[in-house]
Design an enzyme around this catalytic site. Structure first.
Site, PDB file in Angstrom:
ATOM      1  N   ALA A  35      58.460  22.459  43.765  1.00  0.00           N
ATOM      2  CA  ALA A  35      59.028  21.686  44.875  1.00  0.00           C
ATOM      3  C   ALA A  35      58.372  20.312  44.938  1.00  0.00           C
ATOM      4  O   ALA A  35      59.042  19.303  45.181  1.00  0.00           O
ATOM      5  CB  ALA A  35      58.831  22.433  46.178  1.00  0.00           C
ATOM      6  N   ASP A  38      59.734  18.298  42.079  1.00  0.00           N
ATOM      7  CA  ASP A  38      61.105  17.908  42.452  1.00  0.00           C
ATOM      8  C   ASP A  38      61.086  16.696  43.355  1.00  0.00           C
ATOM      9  O   ASP A  38      61.910  15.804  43.254  1.00  0.00           O
ATOM     10  CB  ASP A  38      61.793  19.037  43.242  1.00  0.00           C
ATOM     11  CG  ASP A  38      62.351  20.095  42.309  1.00  0.00           C
ATOM     12  OD1 ASP A  38      62.350  19.859  41.088  1.00  0.00           O
ATOM     13  OD2 ASP A  38      62.759  21.156  42.816  1.00  0.00           O
ATOM     14  N   SER A  83      69.790  23.532  32.004  1.00  0.00           N
ATOM     15  CA  SER A  83      69.197  23.930  33.281  1.00  0.00           C
ATOM     16  C   SER A  83      70.240  23.707  34.374  1.00  0.00           C
ATOM     17  O   SER A  83      71.401  23.485  34.062  1.00  0.00           O
ATOM     18  CB  SER A  83      67.880  23.201  33.495  1.00  0.00           C
ATOM     19  OG  SER A  83      68.086  22.037  34.157  1.00  0.00           O
ATOM     20  N   LEU A  84      69.862  23.791  35.611  1.00  0.00           N
ATOM     21  CA  LEU A  84      70.848  23.692  36.687  1.00  0.00           C
ATOM     22  C   LEU A  84      70.509  22.556  37.643  1.00  0.00           C
ATOM     23  O   LEU A  84      69.334  22.268  37.866  1.00  0.00           O
ATOM     24  CB  LEU A  84      70.867  24.998  37.502  1.00  0.00           C
ATOM     25  CG  LEU A  84      71.408  26.246  36.823  1.00  0.00           C
ATOM     26  CD1 LEU A  84      71.171  27.462  37.718  1.00  0.00           C
ATOM     27  CD2 LEU A  84      72.891  26.101  36.530  1.00  0.00           C
ATOM     28  N   GLU A 121      74.711  34.928  42.373  1.00  0.00           N
ATOM     29  CA  GLU A 121      73.643  35.899  42.108  1.00  0.00           C
ATOM     30  C   GLU A 121      72.304  35.297  42.512  1.00  0.00           C
ATOM     31  O   GLU A 121      72.179  34.083  42.658  1.00  0.00           O
ATOM     32  CB  GLU A 121      73.631  36.297  40.634  1.00  0.00           C
ATOM     33  CG  GLU A 121      73.456  35.122  39.680  1.00  0.00           C
ATOM     34  CD  GLU A 121      73.753  35.506  38.237  1.00  0.00           C
ATOM     35  OE1 GLU A 121      73.232  36.530  37.796  1.00  0.00           O
ATOM     36  OE2 GLU A 121      74.497  34.780  37.577  1.00  0.00           O
ATOM     37  N   LYS A 123      68.645  33.766  42.249  1.00  0.00           N
ATOM     38  CA  LYS A 123      68.001  32.961  41.205  1.00  0.00           C
ATOM     39  C   LYS A 123      66.551  33.430  41.103  1.00  0.00           C
ATOM     40  O   LYS A 123      65.739  33.148  41.970  1.00  0.00           O
ATOM     41  CB  LYS A 123      68.062  31.481  41.573  1.00  0.00           C
ATOM     42  CG  LYS A 123      67.525  30.583  40.477  1.00  0.00           C
ATOM     43  CD  LYS A 123      67.769  29.129  40.822  1.00  0.00           C
ATOM     44  CE  LYS A 123      67.292  28.212  39.728  1.00  0.00           C
ATOM     45  NZ  LYS A 123      65.893  28.378  39.351  1.00  0.00           N
ATOM     46  N   ARG A 144      63.326  28.889  25.777  1.00  0.00           N
ATOM     47  CA  ARG A 144      64.247  27.775  25.949  1.00  0.00           C
ATOM     48  C   ARG A 144      63.758  26.521  25.222  1.00  0.00           C
ATOM     49  O   ARG A 144      64.555  25.747  24.702  1.00  0.00           O
ATOM     50  CB  ARG A 144      64.381  27.500  27.445  1.00  0.00           C
ATOM     51  CG  ARG A 144      65.241  26.355  27.790  1.00  0.00           C
ATOM     52  CD  ARG A 144      65.522  26.408  29.279  1.00  0.00           C
ATOM     53  NE  ARG A 144      66.174  25.200  29.718  1.00  0.00           N
ATOM     54  CZ  ARG A 144      65.514  24.120  30.075  1.00  0.00           C
ATOM     55  NH1 ARG A 144      64.213  24.100  30.042  1.00  0.00           N
ATOM     56  NH2 ARG A 144      66.174  23.046  30.471  1.00  0.00           N
ATOM     57  N   GLU A 211      66.417  35.859  32.238  1.00  0.00           N
ATOM     58  CA  GLU A 211      65.117  35.438  32.752  1.00  0.00           C
ATOM     59  C   GLU A 211      64.072  36.527  32.537  1.00  0.00           C
ATOM     60  O   GLU A 211      64.296  37.682  32.923  1.00  0.00           O
ATOM     61  CB  GLU A 211      65.294  35.176  34.253  1.00  0.00           C
ATOM     62  CG  GLU A 211      64.338  34.220  34.863  1.00  0.00           C
ATOM     63  CD  GLU A 211      64.682  32.753  34.649  1.00  0.00           C
ATOM     64  OE1 GLU A 211      65.574  32.418  33.827  1.00  0.00           O
ATOM     65  OE2 GLU A 211      64.020  31.923  35.293  1.00  0.00           O
TER      66      GLU A 211
HETATM   67  S1  IVH Z   1      72.554  30.790  35.208  1.00  0.00           S
HETATM   68  C1  IVH Z   1      72.699  26.589  32.495  1.00  0.00           C
HETATM   69  N1  IVH Z   1      71.527  32.592  36.745  1.00  0.00           N
HETATM   70  O1  IVH Z   1      67.211  29.014  36.564  1.00  0.00           O
HETATM   71  C2  IVH Z   1      71.824  27.674  32.891  1.00  0.00           C
HETATM   72  N2  IVH Z   1      70.080  30.994  35.835  1.00  0.00           N
HETATM   73  O2  IVH Z   1      66.995  26.228  37.279  1.00  0.00           O
HETATM   74  C3  IVH Z   1      72.632  28.725  33.566  1.00  0.00           C
HETATM   75  N3  IVH Z   1      67.747  31.304  36.479  1.00  0.00           N
HETATM   76  O3  IVH Z   1      67.491  27.749  33.335  1.00  0.00           O
HETATM   77  C4  IVH Z   1      71.728  29.612  34.223  1.00  0.00           C
HETATM   78  N4  IVH Z   1      68.046  33.088  37.697  1.00  0.00           N
HETATM   79  O4  IVH Z   1      66.374  30.035  33.619  1.00  0.00           O
HETATM   80  C5  IVH Z   1      71.286  31.531  35.999  1.00  0.00           C
HETATM   81  N5  IVH Z   1      70.784  34.270  38.104  1.00  0.00           N
HETATM   82  C6  IVH Z   1      70.537  33.215  37.360  1.00  0.00           C
HETATM   83  C7  IVH Z   1      69.241  32.705  37.214  1.00  0.00           C
HETATM   84  C8  IVH Z   1      69.058  31.580  36.444  1.00  0.00           C
HETATM   85  C9  IVH Z   1      67.171  32.231  37.229  1.00  0.00           C
HETATM   86  C10 IVH Z   1      67.020  30.198  35.834  1.00  0.00           C
HETATM   87  C11 IVH Z   1      67.489  29.896  34.441  1.00  0.00           C
HETATM   88  C12 IVH Z   1      67.878  28.441  34.459  1.00  0.00           C
HETATM   89  C13 IVH Z   1      67.137  27.955  35.654  1.00  0.00           C
HETATM   90  C14 IVH Z   1      67.760  26.714  36.226  1.00  0.00           C
END
Ligand code: IVH
Length: 702
Positions: A35, A38, A83-84, A121, A123, A144, A211
Site C-alpha cells: 500500500a 502504491d 498484473s492487474l 473471486e 484476491k 512470473r 497463486e
Molecule cells: S486473475 C492478469 N485472480 O493478483 C492477471 N489474480 O495484482 C490475472 N491474484 O498477478 C490475474 N488472486 O498474481 C487473479 N483470484 C485471483 C487472484 C489473482 C491473486 C494475483 C495475481 C495477479 C495479481 C495482480
C-alpha cells in the site's frame, strides 16, 4: 509545484520505486508495504500526468518490473503474465465498467451471457506462478518474473500438496465426492456441456495460472520456527511463500507447507468463460479459489465485495480484495491490454491501510496533564477512505527512533479505527535542508521539563496554561465524563475568552445572563445550555472520577475505583497502599490518584463542585461493604439533592431495602421537606427519622 520542483521530485520517486521493486521482485525482500509503494506510485503518476513531458522511458509507470534471479533456469511464458489495475471504491469500479463499455462499444445488457457478465473471486495475497501439464503430468512450474520471462521452479512447486502431480478425470473426483458450492461433479458436467467436453479425456497440454500462498496458520508456524532458530521473522505470508518458492533447495519449500489456488486456465479447451475455465481446472483436480461467483451487474459485484470483506478475518488465508473480470473470454480477449494489465479485469481492493505523505511540520500538543506531545502535520492523504492530516509522534524518543525531519516523506499506517501512526521515514526522498525537530525550552510562557525516568516532556505548571485548561474542560464535559450536550470546543473557547470559566466548577455557576452576550447565543440557546449543564449535576461516581482528569485514570480505572470504594469520600481519603490493592491499579496509578487528592488546589475544586450542586451518586454495581444490609427505609417528602429514585438507588446500593409504609419493622424514615403523614407515624412508633443531612452522612456522601 513548479516544473523544476516536479522534475527533482520525480527523479527521486523513480529511483526509490525502482529500488523497492528490485527488492520485492528480485530479492524477495520488502521494506515497505504494498500500500505504501502504491502510494508512491500514485504520487508519481499524478505528477507525470501534470507534467507529461517529464515522463521518461525508464519510469516505473512504463513497465512491469523485475528480472529473473540467476541460479534458476529461465522460462519464457507462452503469453505474458500480466498484473492487474487496482480500484478502491465502487465509483472507481464504475469508471472501469464505463471504460470497458466504451471500448467494446457494447452495452453490458447486450453482452450479458448465460452465467453472468462479471466473474468475481477473492484476491489471495500470494505469489503468481504458471503450471504446465503435459499428458496430464505436471511438467513445469514457473514464477512470473518480469512477466515475459520467469524462473523454472518446478521442483519447488512439486512440494505443494494442493498442486496435483498428475491430473485426474472427473470420475475420480466423483468417487471422492468433490463438490462445487452446491453441486456435485455430475451436476456440473450436465449443466456445463463445454466443461464436460473439455474433461472427457486428459488434455494433451494444460497451462494454468494461479497463486502460491501460505495459510495464516502455516505462516505463524513458520515464524515460530524462525524464532526457534534465532532467525528474523518473515514480514508476511506472501514474502514467506515467495522466498520459499525461490530457494534452490526444494526441502526448504517443502518445510513451509505452501498452498496453491488456480485462477486461470490459459490453454484453450473450448471454455468460453472464466467460470468454465475454473470448473475445468476443478474437474481435473486442481485447487481453485473458493467463493467465486458470477454477477449480472456492478451492484452485485459491490455486494460481493462487502461480503468478502466481512469474511476477510475468518478466512484461513490472507486476501487484499477481490478480482473482477469480464466472464466471457471472447470479450475479455477483445478488450486487450492497457499498459501492464488486461482491460477486462481489475483488482477491487479493500481499503489500503498505508500511504505515503509529507511531514509539513511538527507541532506540540499539550494534554490536560501538561504533557507535550509532538504531532506530525501531514499533507492530507486518504488512507482507507479517511483523510489523514495529522499523526501523533508520541514523544521525542519516538522522533529519534524514526529519525523523522520536517519535509520528510513518511509511511503512515492506519488499521481499522486505530489512530494513524508514522511507521517509517523514506530517507532517500529527504529534501535538502529537511529540519530536525527540537523540543523547545519553553511552551505557553512556561519552562518545559523532562520528568526523571519518563520519556515525556511537560510544562512546569500546567494549570497556568490556557491550552491545558481548555483540554481539562473539554475532558470534563466529554461523553465518558459529565457528557454535557452543546459544550463543544468552540463554546468552551468563548466561555474562557470572556473569563466566564477558568475551572470546571465555573460551568455550574453559569447563568443564562452570563451566556446571552456571547456570540451565537440567543435566548433559547442560552437557556438550553444552562439546562443541559444543570441536568448533569447528578453524576455516577465512576464518571465523576474520570471527569477529574487524574493522570492515568481512564474510564476503566474510574469504574474499578468506584466499584471498590463505593463513595467519593472513601476514594479521597484512601492511602496509596489501599489504592494499590485494587486489582488493575498499579503503583504508578495509585501514586497519581493519591497525589491528586492531596493537592489543595484539587481539594478546593472538589469542594466547589459540591457547593455548585454537583451530586455524586454512589456506585451501584458492586458495593464492597453493605453497611445497611437488612435495614428497611421509608422515604417521605422532597429531598433537595437527589430525586426519589436516586435516593432509593443509593439505599439499595448499600444493601438496604425500601418499604412504602411505616411500621414497627421500619429502621429509618428519611424525611425531606413537606413530609406527609409518614413522618408523624414514625414519630408515634419511635422509628428514627433522618433529615437530608443525616441521610447524606449515612450514605457517606459529602
Ligand atoms: S486473475 C492478469 N485472480 O493478483 C492477471 N489474480 O495484482 C490475472 N491474484 O498477478 C490475474 N488472486 O498474481 C487473479 N483470484 C485471483 C487472484 C489473482 C491473486 C494475483 C495475481 C495477479 C495479481 C495482480
Amino acid at each position: 509545484m513548479n516544473r523544476e520542483h516536479a522534475r527533482q521530485r520525480l527523479e527521486k520517486l523513480r529511483a526509490e520505486i525502482a529500488r523497492h521493486r528490485y527488492l520485492y521482485h528480485v530479492l524477495d525482500r520488502q521494506e515497505i508495504s504494498d500500500a505504501a509503494l502504491d502510494s508512491l506510485k500514485h504520487e508519481l503518476t499524478a505528477l507525470e500526468e501534470q507534467f507529461p513531458d517529464l515522463i521518461t522511458p525508464d519510469s516505473p509507470s512504463q513497465r512491469v518490473g523485475g528480472i529473473p534471479l540467476k541460479g534458476f533456469k529461465k522460462v519464457t511464458h507462452t503469453a505474458p503474465m500480466r498484473s492487474l489495475a487496482d480500484v478502491f471504491s465502487p465509483e472507481e469500479l464504475g469508471a472501469w465498467e464505463e471504460r470497458v463499455k466504451k471500448f467494446l462499444r457494447h452495452s453490458t445488457e447486450e453482452a450479458v451471457s448465460e452465467g453472468g457478465y462479471f466473474f468475481v473471486e477473492p484476491k489471495v495475497d500470494g505469489f503468481a506462478v504458471s503450471l504446465t501439464y503435459k499428458n496430464g503430468i505436471l511438467s513445469a512450474g514457473s514464477t512470473r518474473g518480469d512477466g515475459v520471462t520467469g524462473e523454472d521452479v518446478t521442483e519447488n512447486i512439486k512440494t505443494i500438496d494442493s498442486v496435483p502431480l498428475r491430473l485426474e478425470l472427473p470420475a475420480v473426483l466423483a468417487k471422492a465426492e468433490v463438490k462445487d458450492k452446491e453441486h456435485g461433479v455430475g451436476d456440473i458436467l450436465s449443466r456445463y456441456p463445454r466443461v464436460k467436453a473439455a474433461v472427457a479425456a486428459l488434455p494433451l497440454l494444460l497451462e494454468v495460472r494461479g497463486e502460491v500462498y501460505m495459510t495464516k496458520e502455516r505462516f505463524a508456524a513458520a515464524n515460530r520456527e524462525q524464532e526457534r532458530l534465532g532467525l528474523p521473522p518473515f514480514a508476511n505470508p506472501r514474502n514467506c511463500a515467495a522466498g520459499s518458492i525461490r530457494q534452490l533447495d526444494p526441502r526448504i519449500a517443502a518445510s513451509r507447507c505452501l498452498s496453491f489456488f488456480a485462477y486461470d486456465v490459459v490453454t484453450d479447451l473450448g471454455q468460453e468463460t472464466h467460470e468454465e475455465g475454473h470448473l475445468i481446472a476443478q474437474m481435473l483436480g486442481i485447487a481453485v479459489l473458493p467463493l467465486t461467483k458470477c454477477c449480472r451487474n456492478l451492484a452485485e459485484v459491490v455486494c460481493y465485495w462487502d461480503e468478502i470483506a466481512e469474511m476477510r478475518e475468518s478466512l484461513p488465508f490472507l486476501i487484499d480484495g477481490i478480482v473482477v473480470q469480464i466472464n466471457s473470454r471472447a470479450l475479455f480477449d477483445a478488450l486487450g491490454v492497457a499498459g501492464k494489465a488486461p482491460r477486462g479485469a481489475v483488482a477491487f481492493k479493500f481499503a489500503a491501510e498505508e500511504a505515503t505523505t509529507i511531514v509539513e511540520d511538527i507541532i506540540l500538543q499539550v494534554g490536560r496533564t501538561g504533557v507535550l506531545t509532538p504531532v506530525a502535520v501531514l499533507t492530507p492523504v486518504s488512507i482507507g477512505g479517511v483523510v489523514v492530516s495529522r499523526a501523533t509522534l508520541h514523544n521525542s524518543d519516538e522522533i529519534e527512533r524514526l529519525g523523522i525531519r520536517i519535509g520528510d516523506t513518511v509511511v503512515i499506517h492506519r488499521a481499522g479505527d486505530v489512530i494513524p501512526r508514522v511507521v517509517r521515514v523514506l530517507v532517500r526522498l529527504r529534501p535538502h535542508g529537511a529540519k530536525p525537530f527540537r523540543m523547545p525550552k519553553s511552551f505557553c510562557g512556561q519552562p518545559v521539563v523532562r520528568v526523571e525516568n519518563e520519556v515525556a516532556y511537560r510544562i512546569a505548571d500546567p494549570a497556568a496554561c490556557g491550552e491545558v485548561v481548555h483540554e481539562r474542560l473539554r475532558h470534563f464535559v466529554s461523553k465518558g465524563a459529565f457528557d454535557i450536550d452543546g459544550l463543544g470546543p468552540k463554546i468552551l473557547d468563548r466561555l474562557m475568552e470572556h473569563g466566564l470559566v477558568t475551572d470546571p466548577a465555573d460551568l455550574f455557576a453559569l447563568t443564562k445572563d452570563d451566556v446571552l452576550p456571547l456570540e451565537g447565543f440567543a435566548t433559547v440557546a442560552a437557556e438550553n445550555l444552562i439546562r443541559a449543564i444543570s441536568e448533569k449535576k447528578s453524576i455516577t461516581l465512576a464518571r465523576f472520577i474520570f471527569a477529574l482528569g487524574i493522570r492515568y485514570v481512564g474510564e476503566e480505572t474510574a469504574i474499578d475505583l468506584a466499584e471498590r470504594f463505593g463513595t467519593l469520600k472513601r476514594i479521597m481519603v484512601a492511602s496509596q497502599e489501599e489504592l494499590n490493592a485494587v486489582p488493575n491499579i498499579g503503583e504508578v496509578v495509585a501514586k497519581s490518584i493519591a497525589a491528586w487528592f492531596c493537592d489543595p488546589v484539587n481539594e478546593k475544586l472538589v469542594a466547589r463542585l459540591m457547593r455548585e450542586g454537583v451530586r455524586v451518586r454512589r456506585a451501584v454495581s458492586r458495593p464492597v461493604a453493605v453497611p445497611l444490609a437488612g435495614k428497611t427505609f421509608v422515604l417521605t417528602g422532597t429531598l433537595a439533592s437527589f430525586s426519589r429514585d436516586e435516593a432509593k438507588e443509593m439505599i439499595r446500593a448499600c444493601g438496604g431495602t425500601i418499604a412504602e409504609s411505616v411500621s414497627k419493622k421500619t429502621n429509618f424514615v428519611v424525611a425531606g421537606s413537606d413530609p406527609g403523614s409518614k413522618r408523624a407515624r414514625a414519630e408515634a412508633l419511635g422509628v428514627p427519622i433522618l433529615d437530608e443531612a443525616a441521610f447524606r452522612k449515612m450514605m457517606d456522601l459529602l
